[in-house]
Design a protein around this motif. Structure first.
Motif, PDB file in Angstrom:
ATOM      1  N   ALA A 439      30.340  31.416  81.204  1.00 20.39           N
ATOM      2  CA  ALA A 439      31.411  32.348  81.608  1.00 20.39           C
ATOM      3  C   ALA A 439      31.129  33.762  81.071  1.00 20.39           C
ATOM      4  O   ALA A 439      31.330  34.755  81.774  1.00 20.39           O
ATOM      5  N   CYS A 440      30.666  33.830  79.818  1.00 20.05           N
ATOM      6  CA  CYS A 440      30.405  35.148  79.220  1.00 20.05           C
ATOM      7  C   CYS A 440      28.898  35.300  79.077  1.00 20.05           C
ATOM      8  O   CYS A 440      28.342  35.117  77.997  1.00 20.05           O
ATOM      9  N   SER A 441      28.217  35.584  80.171  1.00 19.23           N
ATOM     10  CA  SER A 441      26.755  35.527  80.149  1.00 19.23           C
ATOM     11  C   SER A 441      26.172  36.574  79.208  1.00 19.23           C
ATOM     12  O   SER A 441      26.706  37.682  79.083  1.00 19.23           O
ATOM     13  N   ARG A 442      25.076  36.168  78.575  1.00 16.06           N
ATOM     14  CA  ARG A 442      24.452  37.073  77.615  1.00 16.06           C
ATOM     15  C   ARG A 442      23.568  38.091  78.354  1.00 16.06           C
ATOM     16  O   ARG A 442      22.765  37.713  79.200  1.00 16.06           O
ATOM     17  N   VAL A 443      23.748  39.340  77.990  1.00 15.08           N
ATOM     18  CA  VAL A 443      22.985  40.388  78.666  1.00 15.08           C
ATOM     19  C   VAL A 443      21.793  40.816  77.809  1.00 15.08           C
ATOM     20  O   VAL A 443      20.702  41.076  78.310  1.00 15.08           O
ATOM     21  N   ASP A 444      22.031  40.857  76.510  1.00 17.82           N
ATOM     22  CA  ASP A 444      20.946  41.285  75.620  1.00 17.82           C
ATOM     23  C   ASP A 444      21.237  40.771  74.212  1.00 17.82           C
ATOM     24  O   ASP A 444      22.353  40.298  73.941  1.00 17.82           O
ATOM     25  N   ALA A 445      20.245  40.843  73.329  1.00 15.35           N
ATOM     26  CA  ALA A 445      20.462  40.324  71.971  1.00 15.35           C
ATOM     27  C   ALA A 445      19.558  41.015  70.970  1.00 15.35           C
ATOM     28  O   ALA A 445      18.482  41.498  71.321  1.00 15.35           O
ATOM     29  N   ILE A 446      20.034  41.073  69.729  1.00 14.15           N
ATOM     30  CA  ILE A 446      19.162  41.446  68.606  1.00 14.15           C
ATOM     31  C   ILE A 446      19.029  40.170  67.792  1.00 14.15           C
ATOM     32  O   ILE A 446      20.016  39.668  67.259  1.00 14.15           O
ATOM     33  N   PRO A 447      17.822  39.597  67.705  1.00 12.98           N
ATOM     34  CA  PRO A 447      17.712  38.294  67.042  1.00 12.98           C
ATOM     35  C   PRO A 447      17.926  38.392  65.540  1.00 12.98           C
ATOM     36  O   PRO A 447      17.817  39.474  64.961  1.00 12.98           O
ATOM     37  N   PHE A 448      18.201  37.235  64.933  1.00 12.22           N
ATOM     38  CA  PHE A 448      18.383  37.192  63.481  1.00 12.22           C
ATOM     39  C   PHE A 448      17.035  37.337  62.791  1.00 12.22           C
ATOM     40  O   PHE A 448      16.075  36.693  63.178  1.00 12.22           O
ATOM     41  N   GLU A 449      16.970  38.170  61.813  1.00 18.64           N
ATOM     42  CA  GLU A 449      15.787  38.232  60.941  1.00 18.64           C
ATOM     43  C   GLU A 449      16.303  38.301  59.518  1.00 18.64           C
ATOM     44  O   GLU A 449      17.315  38.958  59.258  1.00 18.64           O
ATOM     45  N   SER A 450      15.608  37.634  58.620  1.00 11.84           N
ATOM     46  CA  SER A 450      16.100  37.562  57.243  1.00 11.84           C
ATOM     47  C   SER A 450      16.374  38.942  56.657  1.00 11.84           C
ATOM     48  O   SER A 450      17.371  39.146  55.978  1.00 11.84           O
ATOM     49  N   GLU A 451      15.503  39.910  56.943  1.00 16.41           N
ATOM     50  CA  GLU A 451      15.694  41.243  56.346  1.00 16.41           C
ATOM     51  C   GLU A 451      16.928  41.931  56.902  1.00 16.41           C
ATOM     52  O   GLU A 451      17.596  42.683  56.226  1.00 16.41           O
ATOM     53  N   ARG A 452      17.193  41.658  58.157  1.00 15.52           N
ATOM     54  CA  ARG A 452      18.320  42.336  58.810  1.00 15.52           C
ATOM     55  C   ARG A 452      19.636  41.676  58.400  1.00 15.52           C
ATOM     56  O   ARG A 452      20.670  42.320  58.327  1.00 15.52           O
ATOM     57  N   GLN A 453      19.570  40.382  58.178  1.00 15.07           N
ATOM     58  CA  GLN A 453      20.728  39.568  57.774  1.00 15.07           C
ATOM     59  C   GLN A 453      21.845  39.498  58.797  1.00 15.07           C
ATOM     60  O   GLN A 453      22.976  39.171  58.461  1.00 15.07           O
ATOM     61  N   PHE A 454      21.579  39.854  60.028  1.00 16.26           N
ATOM     62  CA  PHE A 454      22.597  39.618  61.062  1.00 16.26           C
ATOM     63  C   PHE A 454      21.926  39.396  62.411  1.00 16.26           C
ATOM     64  O   PHE A 454      20.735  39.663  62.578  1.00 16.26           O
ATOM     65  N   MET A 455      22.743  38.918  63.350  1.00 18.28           N
ATOM     66  CA  MET A 455      22.284  38.755  64.725  1.00 18.28           C
ATOM     67  C   MET A 455      23.406  39.278  65.601  1.00 18.28           C
ATOM     68  O   MET A 455      24.582  39.133  65.262  1.00 18.28           O
ATOM     69  N   ALA A 456      23.063  39.903  66.723  1.00 15.57           N
ATOM     70  CA  ALA A 456      24.106  40.416  67.609  1.00 15.57           C
ATOM     71  C   ALA A 456      23.753  40.095  69.042  1.00 15.57           C
ATOM     72  O   ALA A 456      22.572  40.015  69.401  1.00 15.57           O
ATOM     73  N   THR A 457      24.786  39.865  69.856  1.00 13.77           N
ATOM     74  CA  THR A 457      24.547  39.582  71.281  1.00 13.77           C
ATOM     75  C   THR A 457      25.522  40.409  72.109  1.00 13.77           C
ATOM     76  O   THR A 457      26.641  40.712  71.673  1.00 13.77           O
ATOM     77  N   LEU A 458      25.085  40.745  73.306  1.00 19.33           N
ATOM     78  CA  LEU A 458      25.914  41.538  74.223  1.00 19.33           C
ATOM     79  C   LEU A 458      26.268  40.640  75.411  1.00 19.33           C
ATOM     80  O   LEU A 458      25.376  40.018  76.003  1.00 19.33           O
ATOM     81  N   HIS A 459      27.559  40.559  75.707  1.00 17.82           N
ATOM     82  CA  HIS A 459      28.004  39.628  76.759  1.00 17.82           C
ATOM     83  C   HIS A 459      28.812  40.338  77.840  1.00 17.82           C
ATOM     84  O   HIS A 459      29.572  41.273  77.548  1.00 17.82           O
ATOM     85  N   ARG A 460      28.647  39.836  79.057  1.00 20.35           N
ATOM     86  CA  ARG A 460      29.535  40.274  80.144  1.00 20.35           C
ATOM     87  C   ARG A 460      30.668  39.254  80.166  1.00 20.35           C
ATOM     88  O   ARG A 460      30.430  38.054  80.297  1.00 20.35           O
ATOM     89  N   LEU A 461      31.887  39.746  79.977  1.00 22.50           N
ATOM     90  CA  LEU A 461      33.002  38.804  79.824  1.00 22.50           C
ATOM     91  C   LEU A 461      33.430  38.208  81.161  1.00 22.50           C
ATOM     92  O   LEU A 461      33.003  38.641  82.229  1.00 22.50           O
ATOM     93  N   GLU A 462      34.319  37.199  81.041  1.00 23.26           N
ATOM     94  CA  GLU A 462      34.711  36.437  82.225  1.00 23.26           C
ATOM     95  C   GLU A 462      35.175  37.334  83.372  1.00 23.26           C
ATOM     96  O   GLU A 462      34.948  37.047  84.540  1.00 23.26           O
ATOM     97  N   SER A 463      35.863  38.429  83.005  1.00 24.13           N
ATOM     98  CA  SER A 463      36.394  39.316  84.043  1.00 24.13           C
ATOM     99  C   SER A 463      35.263  39.900  84.911  1.00 24.13           C
ATOM    100  O   SER A 463      35.490  40.303  86.046  1.00 24.13           O
ATOM    101  N   GLY A 464      34.029  39.933  84.358  1.00 22.98           N
ATOM    102  CA  GLY A 464      32.907  40.415  85.149  1.00 22.98           C
ATOM    103  C   GLY A 464      32.597  41.869  84.868  1.00 22.98           C
ATOM    104  O   GLY A 464      31.454  42.289  84.954  1.00 22.98           O
ATOM    105  N   ARG A 465      33.583  42.659  84.506  1.00 23.03           N
ATOM    106  CA  ARG A 465      33.320  44.089  84.303  1.00 23.03           C
ATOM    107  C   ARG A 465      33.166  44.416  82.821  1.00 23.03           C
ATOM    108  O   ARG A 465      32.317  45.204  82.436  1.00 23.03           O
ATOM    109  N   ASP A 466      34.005  43.779  82.001  1.00 24.08           N
ATOM    110  CA  ASP A 466      34.011  44.139  80.586  1.00 24.08           C
ATOM    111  C   ASP A 466      32.783  43.575  79.865  1.00 24.08           C
ATOM    112  O   ASP A 466      32.285  42.517  80.220  1.00 24.08           O
ATOM    113  N   VAL A 467      32.369  44.312  78.865  1.00 24.50           N
ATOM    114  CA  VAL A 467      31.267  43.828  78.032  1.00 24.50           C
ATOM    115  C   VAL A 467      31.739  43.790  76.578  1.00 24.50           C
ATOM    116  O   VAL A 467      32.673  44.508  76.196  1.00 24.50           O
ATOM    117  N   MET A 468      31.099  42.941  75.791  1.00 19.79           N
ATOM    118  CA  MET A 468      31.494  42.799  74.383  1.00 19.79           C
ATOM    119  C   MET A 468      30.264  42.460  73.537  1.00 19.79           C
ATOM    120  O   MET A 468      29.396  41.697  73.964  1.00 19.79           O
TER     121      MET A 468
END
Ligand code: ATP
Length: 921
Positions: A439-468
């Protein structure tokens, strides 16, 4: 010459008949595998079997023996010449077979290390072994991967590749998807990724344009060839020792010869005496024994899940004084279960264990206790809070690369267990990860790396227009990026970061691994995610805290290491308090300056603040290092090495490679580790388990023990024979043993008896001793004294029996036969002394090494043949001896066994008494 770099990517895609979005269909891939063959490089042996066989003769001793054969031929002694040459030949055959087997064993280990790669097939991502890759496959690269074939890149994201294996260039090359002029040299083909090179950063996608020998590496490989290295510092040291010894003995033989000539004795006799001396005194079995003992050790380690990549590690392992281990997955099981969640400033308990999505999420605290007491239905969080909880679970489910699968009622995770735990928690809270992911398809991502200590993903939400954007990572890191939080009523409000960090610490103090979650609304239509998009302005959603229980076998192994005088240190990327709690459960010991006696922890920050001079001291005293970056691992290794510690260090990431190389033994994880780490390591664990490192150390000690046992067993014979001959020559008497007889003794006993020591099991107290000093010579004073003692006993015994038998039977041949039997039987009995260097053989178990008994049976049979078989009598100048002759032979052998036993017993008493003596300062 291939011109794939000169074509635009879409043309290459057409050329290799594939589809970047879907990859090959599996049936097409199977057809291509059939057509192009597996993606492997053929084995190239630098030397063929014939050359390797001939090399067996390339040994100073063999030259002496060949010269002896020639001279005996000239003298017309056909039988002796034949025997000497036969023994040389037999020795070469045995050496060839043993060496080939040792090499094959090492090669089969190399084959156990399969490289895997991620490909897109049938529209899905799969992990397959790199041998299965075919032209047209779409390969997905990420940092830490080894490029499995030659690829034309179709998409890159800050992709950097270390091409030193191919071009010698040590700096990673930045890749780009662009068309290049046809004449571009390999090193500059930025739009290609070549087989065998290592991805050090970023990601990329590429289509396979060449596999196996049709790769750039394949072309070089055929030029260079590859051989298994059997040399280690020890084998080299022994080889040069043997050379010096051989030269000295040959010198002595030459002097003997000259002396004989001067005295006017027959040339035949003196030549034979000189040859006998050379043959007897040189420990020719030694190099083979070392190689075989090492190979057996390597095999034993592999059975205990530690694969040796570099042979010298086998020796170093026995001297290890410090093991620096990762926490997650090595000391712990890496089976994560979310146990607590913070959402809307409220804490929830999550029920259930493992990845099975069964259990409910209930608010912790009094409300629940009351509900249980009154057997009322459990309170459900109020509507606004439920949405906040749902949002935390959703963030965990979407910002996630793992999958849970159920097979026969068992739930397992494919991918990172930390992420698997988040999926299970989401399901428990009513969020279906699969449905939400589509439903909230992934558009892009920053993968997890130990040095970075986080991971982030960009999603197109169910509505189709909004991104998060959803982001998850270490609490300190994520909280630092947020300026608001999602409050219990579902509104975004200012927040107190310290309060969240306190909550996180409370979880970490219970040994839980804490992940924080946040979100951010990017500009509408955003379709790329870069680090700068998430460097601030996020909304904090909550925390999820998960349990990762210690491995019970790791607890036992840590205890074993401690009693073996090996310090165990935990070096982790996790939170200091989580690390300390787990270290406590595992039983690490180190400095405790805490009032409650807890272990003190050094964090990455502490390390950064510690000066180079102060670091060795701090590193030695501290057992737990948390939030440590890979560069700091390298500093720690260097600091400990400054204190002459021998360090085994684990690592799995790309950036661990320098620390793994610097450590005396770099240990990479076979399951969870990157190819880059494996390439840098000396040893790879097939089960990622700490207990396997301890097992390898134990085997390393055993290898050293067994080598020492062989040396202590073999040298007295050489010395004894040398002394018998020297005495005879000095006295101008007949030789009590002839050159062919000496050859017989040395060659048969080394194979039938000595080599069996390589199979000796570990002594029971092997992990209760302190580590061996690397500079310590193999032979200590005690052992040298024992070798001299046994040599003198052999001299006295063999000469004594020879004279007695000569007098009794008036036959020199019978006396010589008896003397030969003295040597062999003393060696046979003394073999049992050598099964333990300090204790009796009963300490290691009478039947714990069946090979010893087989060897003894074979040796007895051979001796009976030598003594009573007419052909053997002719070849080796022996004659049958009567039963009376055996009495002194056997009595003497038993006496040697008892004398050496008594010597060991006295030393044990002496050592115990000395240790018990009160220390006087
Ligand atoms: P080690 O294996 O070295 O003992 P670790 O696996 O616990 O340590 P890292 O993987 O470097 O260490 O993780 C460091 C921190 O990053 C963790 O404490 C956690 O908060 C966070 N983290 C771990 N895995 C992920 C992930 N997949 N996504 C986001 N954050 C993660």
């Amino acid at each position: 010459m291939s011109l794939h770099h000169h074509l635009p990517a879409h043309e290459v895609v057409l050329l290799v008949e594939t589809d970047v979005a879907k990859g090959l269909a599996s049936d097409e891939a199977a057809r291509r595998l059939e057509r192009f063959g597996p993606n492997v490089l053929p084995k190239v042996r630098r030397q063929g079997p014939l050359i390797r066989f001939l090399l067996q003769f390339h040994h100073p001793l063999i030259y002496v023996l060949l010269a002896a054969t020639a001279v005996t031929l000239l003298l017309g002694e056909w039988v002796d010449a034949g025997v000497i040459f036969g023994v040389v030949l037999a020795n070469a055959v045995v050496g060839f077979i043993q060496e080939s087997r040792a090499e094959a064993a090492l090669e089969s280990l190399a084959a156990m290390m399969k490289t895997e790669a991620a490909v897109r097939r049938d529209g899905r991502k799969h992990r397959i072994t790199s041998a299965e890759i075919v032209p047209g496959d779409v390969v997905l690269l990420e940092s830490g991967d080894k490029v499995p074939a030659d690829l034309r890149l179709t998409g890159v994201r800050e992709l950097r590749v270390d091409e030193s294996a191919l071009t010698g260039e040590s700096l990673p090359v930045e890749k780009a998807d662009q068309v290049l002029p046809p004449e571009t040299v390999v090193a500059d083909r930025k739009n290609m990724a070549f087989s065998g090179t290592l991805v050090t950063y970023g990601q990329g996608t590429g289509v396979v344009v060449g596999t196996g020998t049709e790769t750039e590496l394949g072309r070089i490989h055929q030029l260079m060839g590859e051989t298994t290295q059997l040399a280690t510092p020890l084998t080299k040291k022994l080889a040069s020792f043997s050379k010096v010894l051989t030269a000295a003995i040959l010198g002595l033989a030459a002097v003997t010869f000259a002396l004989g000539l001067w005295r006017g004795r027959p040339v035949t006799d003196i030549f034979m005496a000189a040859v006998a001396l050379a043959v007897g005194a040189i420990p020719e079995g030694l190099p083979a024994a070392v190689t075989i003992t090492l190979a057996i050790g390597v095999g034993r380690m592999a059975r205990r899940h530690a694969i040796i990549r570099k042979l010298p590690a086998v020796e170093t392992l026995g001297s290890t004084t410090v093991i620096c281990s990762d926490k997650t997955g090595t000391l712990t099981k890496n089976e994560m279960t979310v146990q607590a969640i913070l959402a809307g400033d409220r804490v929830f308990d999550v029920e259930g264990a493992g990845y099975e999505p069964v259990g409910s999420i209930v608010e912790a605290g009094e409300a629940e206790v009351e509900a249980k007491a009154e057997a009322k239905p459990r309170p459900q969080p109020e509507p606004g809070l439920r949405d906040v909880l749902r949002e935390v679970l959703l963030a965990g489910a979407l910002c996630n690369d793992a999958r849970l699968i159920e097979r026969d009622g068992r739930w397992t995770v494919v991918g990172d267990p930390t992420e698997g735990a988040l999926l299970a928690a989401a399901r428990k809270g009513g969020v279906d990860p699969d449905r939400m992911a589509s439903a909230c398809s992934r558009v892009d991502a920053i993968p997890f790396e130990s040095e970075r200590q986080f991971m982030a993903t960009l999603h197109r939400l169910e509505s189709g227009r909004d991104v998060m954007i959803y982001l998850k990572g270490a609490a300190e890191k994520v909280v630092g990026l947020c300026d608001r939080m999602l409050a219990a009523d579902g509104t975004e409000q200012p927040f107190d970061p310290q309060r969240v960090l306190d909550r996180a610490e409370a979880f970490a103090g219970r040994g839980l691994r804490v992940l924080a979650f946040a979100r951010k609304t990017p500009p509408p239509g955003a379709d790329r995610l870069a680090d700068r998009d998430v460097d601030g302005g996020l909304v904090f959603l909550g925390l999820q805290a998960m349990m990762d229980p210690p491995r019970p076998e790791a607890v036992a192994a840590v205890r074993a290491c401690q009693s073996a005088g090996i310090a165990v240190k935990m070096i982790t990327g996790d939170h200091a308090l989580t690390a300390r709690a787990i270290a406590g459960q595992i039983g690490l010991d180190g400095r405790t300056d805490q009032p409650n006696g807890e272990l003190s922890v050094m964090t990455g920050q502490d390390l950064a603040a510690t000066s180079r001079e102060a670091l060795p001291d701090a590193a030695e005293r501290t057992a737990v290092f948390a939030r440590v970056s890979p560069e700091q691992k390298l500093r720690l290794v260097e600091a400990l090495q400054a204190r002459d510690q021998i360090i085994a260090m684990t690592g799995d990431g790309v950036n661990d490679a320098p620390a793994l190389k610097q450590a005396n033994i770099g240990v990479a994880m076979g399951c969870g580790g990157t190819e880059v780490a494996k390439e840098a390591a000396d040893m790879v664990l097939t089960d990622d388990n700490f207990a396997s490192i301890a097992a390898a150390v134990e085997e390393g000690r055993c290898v050293f023990d067994n080598l020492t046992k062989f040396i202590v067993w073999t040298l007295p014979t050489n010395m004894g024979e040398g002394l018998v001959l020297l005495t005879a020559i000095a006295a101008g008497a007949v030789l009590p043993i002839l050159p062919v007889q000496i050859l017989w003794i040395n060659m048969t006993t080394a194979v039938a008896l000595g080599l069996m020591l390589a199979f000796e099991p570990k002594e029971p107290d092997i992990m209760r001793r302190s580590p061996r000093e690397p500079s310590q010579p193999i032979l200590t004073g005690t052992l040298i004294e024992r070798i001299v003692l046994v040599s003198l006993l052999m001299l006295a015994g063999a000469y004594g029996v020879f004279l007695w038998e000569e007098q009794r039977t008036e036959s020199i041949a019978a006396a010589r036969t008896a003397a030969v039997n003295v040597f062999v039987m003393v060696e046979l009995f003394y073999l049992f002394n050598c099964r333990s260097l300090e204790h009796t053989m009963f300490h290691v178990g009478l039947f714990s090494n069946p090979w010893i008994w087989r060897g003894v049976a074979a040796m007895v049979a051979l001796q009976l043949l030598l003594t009573y078989q007419p052909i053997m009598n002719r070849l080796f100048h022996t004659v049958p001896i009567d039963a009376v002759a055996w009495l002194p032979i056997l009595a003497l052998s038993l006496a040697v066994y008892l004398i050496v036993g008594a010597e060991k017993w006295l030393r044990r008493q002496w050592d115990a008494a000395n240790q018990r003596r009160p220390r006087t300062v």
